[in-house]
Design an enzyme around this catalytic site. Structure first.
Site, PDB file in Angstrom:
ATOM      1  N   HIS A  47       0.911  -1.189  -0.268  1.00 27.87           N
ATOM      2  CA  HIS A  47       0.067  -0.191   0.050  1.00 27.87           C
ATOM      3  C   HIS A  47       1.059   1.163  -0.217  1.00 27.87           C
ATOM      4  O   HIS A  47       1.910   1.400   1.009  1.00 27.87           O
ATOM      5  CB  HIS A  47      -0.870  -0.229   1.158  1.00 27.87           C
ATOM      6  CG  HIS A  47      -2.040  -1.052   1.170  1.00 27.87           C
ATOM      7  ND1 HIS A  47      -2.109  -1.764   2.175  1.00 27.87           N
ATOM      8  CD2 HIS A  47      -2.886  -1.541   0.195  1.00 27.87           C
ATOM      9  CE1 HIS A  47      -3.131  -3.012   1.940  1.00 27.87           C
ATOM     10  NE2 HIS A  47      -3.484  -2.624   0.758  1.00 27.87           N
ATOM     11  N   GLU A  50       1.710   3.321   3.213  1.00 26.94           N
ATOM     12  CA  GLU A  50       2.207   2.763   4.332  1.00 26.94           C
ATOM     13  C   GLU A  50       3.990   2.820   4.205  1.00 26.94           C
ATOM     14  O   GLU A  50       4.473   1.857   3.864  1.00 26.94           O
ATOM     15  CB  GLU A  50       1.877   1.309   4.223  1.00 26.94           C
ATOM     16  CG  GLU A  50       0.351   1.263   4.503  1.00 26.94           C
ATOM     17  CD  GLU A  50      -0.101  -0.210   4.502  1.00 26.94           C
ATOM     18  OE1 GLU A  50       0.579  -1.125   4.579  1.00 26.94           O
ATOM     19  OE2 GLU A  50      -1.535  -0.263   4.579  1.00 26.94           O
ATOM     20  N   GLU A 206       1.763  -5.703  10.793  1.00 24.09           N
ATOM     21  CA  GLU A 206       1.610  -4.298  10.882  1.00 24.09           C
ATOM     22  C   GLU A 206       2.363  -3.835  11.887  1.00 24.09           C
ATOM     23  O   GLU A 206       2.458  -4.355  13.225  1.00 24.09           O
ATOM     24  CB  GLU A 206       0.062  -4.539  11.179  1.00 24.09           C
ATOM     25  CG  GLU A 206      -1.000  -5.019  10.191  1.00 24.09           C
ATOM     26  CD  GLU A 206      -1.250  -4.391   9.040  1.00 24.09           C
ATOM     27  OE1 GLU A 206      -0.819  -3.345   8.962  1.00 24.09           O
ATOM     28  OE2 GLU A 206      -1.685  -5.150   8.087  1.00 24.09           O
TER      29      GLU A 206
END
Length: 320
Positions: A47, A50, A206
């Site tokens: 993404h 990010e 994450e």
């Protein structure tokens, strides 16, 4: 476009006797000059907004190239959504991390489909080449979250990873200061799910929240960064001196946005891992209501802005 200086890095590695091959735009393989116990694929920027993991990888690669002879793994580095990174957008045409499916036909009107095909080809070639020689094949797909998280650093491990390798990965994640791991037995079209199907021990990681280049407090990822550095330099998967208990969960329900009438039942600033009691309604659509089924479940990745037909969140429960 992004801060990773592959041109200088590949020159320094080649000067040290390494073989370095480009497998696509901003996809680089750094071969270990001796048999490597681990094949390691690290991907960032799937993404485009990010950016924290991109900055961290840039710092690590700059350090690795100063001492290339210390590398003990066969390494593939991928920067994912180049067009979206350039625009500081999550994606340009389609969410890249929903496109990693076998038989994908590149749609030349959508940048991400062609990029997904290129990334899958590179990952497939890399993993196939190490089947006979590498004792371990790992893929760490590094991301950042849109929302805050009650567990700031967490991993999602796809269904294809067997129990023994899951335990090994969870031990490494714990030592790397990751707070939680979520095991997902449901089919998915993420990059880590694709490489897991190819036999790699894979996870989506994450690592804090989204931010702009240069705005990240990299000190919060110091322990993870050190663990990744140690893995590349030693080929050792676990530093037991830092291992600790890690919270473990399993996915119970995939929440899918079916129509434009889809709504979440909670505020947009509710953090990942927020708990809800049994029977609590977490989302509604025209023809479906999503309720908590276990005594207590938590929500991760809630996002009502996805396109119809895509995942809008996951409900998870603790692993007993």
């Amino acid at each position: 476009m992004h801060p990773i200086d592959f041109d200088t890095a590949q020159a320094d590695f080649r000067a040290a006797g390494f073989r370095v091959d480009p497998l696509g735009e901003e996809i680089w393989r750094f071969y270990s000059p001796k048999p490597a116990p681990v094949q390691l694929l690290i991907s960032v920027g799937i993404h485009g907004d990010e950016t924290g993991p991109i900055e961290m990888l840039a710092q690590l690669l700059a350090e690795w190239q100063r001492e290339p002879q210390a590398q003990q793994v066969d390494l593939l580095l991928c920067v994912g959504n180049l067009a979206a990174i350039k625009k500081s957008h999550r994606y340009v045409d389609r969410d890249l991390n929903r496109l990693f499916v076998e038989g994908l036909r590149p749609d030349h009107s959508a940048y991400e489909t062609a990029r997904a095909a290129q990334l899958m080809a590179a990952a497939g070639d890399f993993l196939a080449s190490g089947k006979a020689t590498a004792a371990r094949q790992w893929h760490l797909d590094l991301h950042s979250t849109i929302r805050p998280s009650l567990f700031p650093r967490f991993a999602v491990v796809p269904r294809q990873t067997d129990a023994q390798r899951c335990d090994e990965l969870a031990a490494w994640l714990s030592a790397a200061d990751v707070d939680a791991v979520v095991f997902n037995d449901l089919p998915a079209s993420t990059f880590s799910s694709y490489t897991a199907k190819l036999g790699a021990t894979s996870c989506t990681l994450e690592l804090g929240r989204i931010g702009r280049f240069g705005s990240h407090d990299t000190s919060v990822l110091e322990n993870f960064r050190n663990a990744l550095d140690r893995l590349v330099r030693t080929g050792s998967l676990v530093d037991n001196s830092r291992a600790s208990a890690i919270a473990t969960f399993k996915v119970t329900t995939e929440i899918v946005k079916r129509t434009s009438q889809f709504k979440l039942s909670f505020a947009t600033d509710v953090p990942n891992f927020t708990p809800f009691p049994r029977d609590h309604v977490v989302a509604t659509d025209v023809d479906v209501t999503y309720r908590v089924g276990a005594p207590l479940e938590r929500i991760i990745f809630p996002n009502p802005k996805v396109d119809p037909g895509e995942r809008a969140g996951l409900l998870i429960a603790p692993v007993e």
